[in-house]
Design a protein around this motif. Structure first.
Motif, mmCIF file in Angstrom:
data_model
loop_
_atom_site.group_PDB
_atom_site.id
_atom_site.type_symbol
_atom_site.label_atom_id
_atom_site.label_comp_id
_atom_site.label_asym_id
_atom_site.label_seq_id
_atom_site.Cartn_x
_atom_site.Cartn_y
_atom_site.Cartn_z
ATOM 1 N N GLY A 223 0.402 -36.628 -26.536
ATOM 2 C CA GLY A 223 0.063 -36.175 -25.189
ATOM 3 C C GLY A 223 0.614 -34.829 -24.806
ATOM 4 O O GLY A 223 0.420 -34.394 -23.656
ATOM 5 N N SER A 224 1.281 -34.128 -25.740
ATOM 6 C CA SER A 224 1.872 -32.832 -25.425
ATOM 7 C C SER A 224 1.297 -31.747 -26.333
ATOM 8 O O SER A 224 1.184 -31.963 -27.550
ATOM 9 C CB SER A 224 3.397 -32.876 -25.595
ATOM 10 O OG SER A 224 3.971 -33.825 -24.724
ATOM 11 N N PRO A 225 0.960 -30.590 -25.780
ATOM 12 C CA PRO A 225 0.426 -29.504 -26.613
ATOM 13 C C PRO A 225 1.539 -28.735 -27.314
ATOM 14 O O PRO A 225 2.667 -28.641 -26.812
ATOM 15 C CB PRO A 225 -0.293 -28.620 -25.598
ATOM 16 C CG PRO A 225 0.462 -28.823 -24.323
ATOM 17 C CD PRO A 225 0.940 -30.250 -24.354
ATOM 18 N N SER A 226 1.225 -28.192 -28.463
ATOM 19 C CA SER A 226 2.133 -27.289 -29.167
ATOM 20 C C SER A 226 1.280 -26.277 -29.918
ATOM 21 O O SER A 226 0.075 -26.481 -30.130
ATOM 22 C CB SER A 226 3.049 -28.048 -30.134
ATOM 23 O OG SER A 226 2.285 -28.716 -31.122
ATOM 24 N N ARG B 227 12.216 -28.964 -22.291
ATOM 25 C CA ARG B 227 10.769 -28.942 -22.103
ATOM 26 C C ARG B 227 10.164 -27.703 -22.740
ATOM 27 O O ARG B 227 10.852 -26.700 -22.969
ATOM 28 C CB ARG B 227 10.411 -28.995 -20.612
ATOM 29 C CG ARG B 227 10.836 -27.775 -19.829
ATOM 30 C CD ARG B 227 10.515 -27.906 -18.356
ATOM 31 N NE ARG B 227 9.093 -28.068 -18.092
ATOM 32 C CZ ARG B 227 8.567 -28.112 -16.885
ATOM 33 N NH1 ARG B 227 9.354 -28.023 -15.818
ATOM 34 N NH2 ARG B 227 7.267 -28.251 -16.713
ATOM 35 N N ALA B 228 8.879 -27.769 -23.031
ATOM 36 C CA ALA B 228 8.192 -26.657 -23.678
ATOM 37 C C ALA B 228 7.840 -25.573 -22.664
ATOM 38 O O ALA B 228 7.402 -25.862 -21.546
ATOM 39 C CB ALA B 228 6.925 -27.154 -24.366
ATOM 40 N N LEU B 229 8.044 -24.334 -23.064
ATOM 41 C CA LEU B 229 7.635 -23.171 -22.285
ATOM 42 C C LEU B 229 6.765 -22.302 -23.172
ATOM 43 O O LEU B 229 7.197 -21.883 -24.256
ATOM 44 C CB LEU B 229 8.849 -22.373 -21.804
ATOM 45 C CG LEU B 229 8.554 -20.989 -21.207
ATOM 46 C CD1 LEU B 229 7.762 -21.116 -19.910
ATOM 47 C CD2 LEU B 229 9.840 -20.198 -20.994
ATOM 48 N N GLY C 143 0.606 -30.221 -16.564
ATOM 49 C CA GLY C 143 1.949 -29.811 -16.159
ATOM 50 C C GLY C 143 2.598 -28.837 -17.114
ATOM 51 O O GLY C 143 3.817 -28.630 -17.051
ATOM 52 N N ALA C 144 1.799 -28.215 -17.995
ATOM 53 C CA ALA C 144 2.360 -27.273 -18.960
ATOM 54 C C ALA C 144 3.006 -26.085 -18.248
ATOM 55 O O ALA C 144 2.478 -25.564 -17.263
ATOM 56 C CB ALA C 144 1.275 -26.786 -19.917
ATOM 57 N N ALA C 145 4.169 -25.669 -18.759
ATOM 58 C CA ALA C 145 4.875 -24.503 -18.222
ATOM 59 C C ALA C 145 4.421 -23.275 -18.985
ATOM 60 O O ALA C 145 4.692 -23.145 -20.189
ATOM 61 C CB ALA C 145 6.377 -24.700 -18.350
#
Length: 330
Positions: free
Chosen positions: A128-131, A170-172, A217-219
């Motif tokens: 569920g998280s992008p990279s 968290r990812a930025l 909610g991506a930063a």
């Protein structure tokens, strides 16, 4: 307090004078408070290089980082993807490019893949998280908007660098741009330039939109020298409905980053996603654009832009604000 900044360094090479490096070290350390992440534009190389050969600028970065450390600033690391000679536009022979300096204590970067000048990174969705597939990577470097297209009278231009950091768990995602220059010799050439810059803006915005589609909610921080002003079509295309320009919050009389014919312009911007907006504030120290004739030589023809992003401050971290920012806002 977590801070991020952008700074056009005006064709900075390793052969620049020691005094110029000293000024940059002082500005980045004292005026900007040593931001956790610093996006730079117009890092250059000198010398004759065969066409389409990668031209790294390691000596320039090392000299800049040493000057910052000598001024009492962070011990930065740097990342770039070296361009191919003659394929980034700008001053002939300088091979200017964008890059990133970062403090590994506050912003952690895990290198992923081995990205070359013409490799395009993508987005991977996991749990569920992008990279980023390539980190750091470039966004669509072979697209005609960046590589050039003779049929549309577009010329090679600076490519876009994107990096994924981990900040306070968290990812930025940081996207660094230096869009097509406004310089044109005729009205027709100006029209071609605008169309190329608008195409670049659409591609960059789409990449940010894709990140937000994976995680609303991506930063995301999109920053650099956009070569256009607030309210322009370029800025509207970059922002869309999902990003906010921190310069839009600046008082009108203070919102400029360089002068052209003694007229102030705001060409350098920091755009952020909703996840970073809570308490976010920008500051522009006019340390270059406000110099008068007879004063010391300006380090650059642009002012830096600093953003304070409380949303990325660790809960247990003492909040510190750059001295100049506190003075300007207090």
């Amino acid at each position: 307090m977590f801070t991020i900044a952008t700074f056009n360094l005006c064709n900075l090479t390793a052969n620049a004078s020691p005094s110029r490096f000293e000024r940059f070290g002082a500005i980045i350390t004292n005026e900007l408070g040593g931001p956790a992440v610093l996006a730079v534009q117009e890092i250059a190389t000198e010398g004759v290089t065969p066409s389409r050969t990668p031209v790294p600028a390691d000596p320039t970065y090392r000299a800049l980082i040493a000057a910052i450390a000598a001024a009492g600033g962070p011990n930065y690391l740097y990342r770039e993807i070296p361009p191919l000679a003659g394929q980034e536009g700008g001053m002939v022979g300088a091979n200017i490019r964008v890059g990133l300096l970062f403090d590994p204590i506050r912003a952690h970067l895990i290198d992923r893949g081995d990205s070359g000048p013409e490799d395009s990174t993508g987005i991977r969705l996991s749990a569920g998280s992008p990279s980023l597939i390539l980190n750091p990577g470039r966004i669509a470097p072979t697209h005609p908007a960046f590589a050039g297209d003779s049929h549309r009278h577009w010329v090679p231009s600076r490519k876009v660098l994107v990096a994924e950091f981990t900040v306070a768990g968290r990812a930025l995602f940081v996207i660094v741009c230096h869009l097509k220059s406004m310089r044109s010799l005729s009205r027709r050439e100006e029209d071609y330039t605008k169309k190329q810059r608008h195409a670049q803006a659409e591609i960059i915005h789409q990449f940010a939109t894709d990140l937000l589609a994976c995680d609303p909610g991506a930063a995301i921080a999109l920053l650099g020298d956009f070569n256009d002003v607030p309210g322009s079509k370029t800025l509207k295309l970059l922002k869309g409905e999902r990003l906010h320009n921190l310069l839009d919050d600046q008082p009108r009389g203070q919102c400029y980053t360089r002068r052209h014919g003694n007229q102030p312009q705001a060409l350098d911007h920091i755009l952020i996603s909703d996840a970073l907006r809570h308490g976010a504030t920008a500051y522009i120290p006019h340390i270059n654009s406000n110099l008068r004739p007879g004063q010391r030589e300006a380090a650059s023809d642009h002012d830096p832009v600093l953003a304070v992003l409380p949303a990325l401050a660790p809960h247990n971290q003492e909040l510190k604000t750059p001295v100049s920012f506190a003075r300007a806002s207090g």
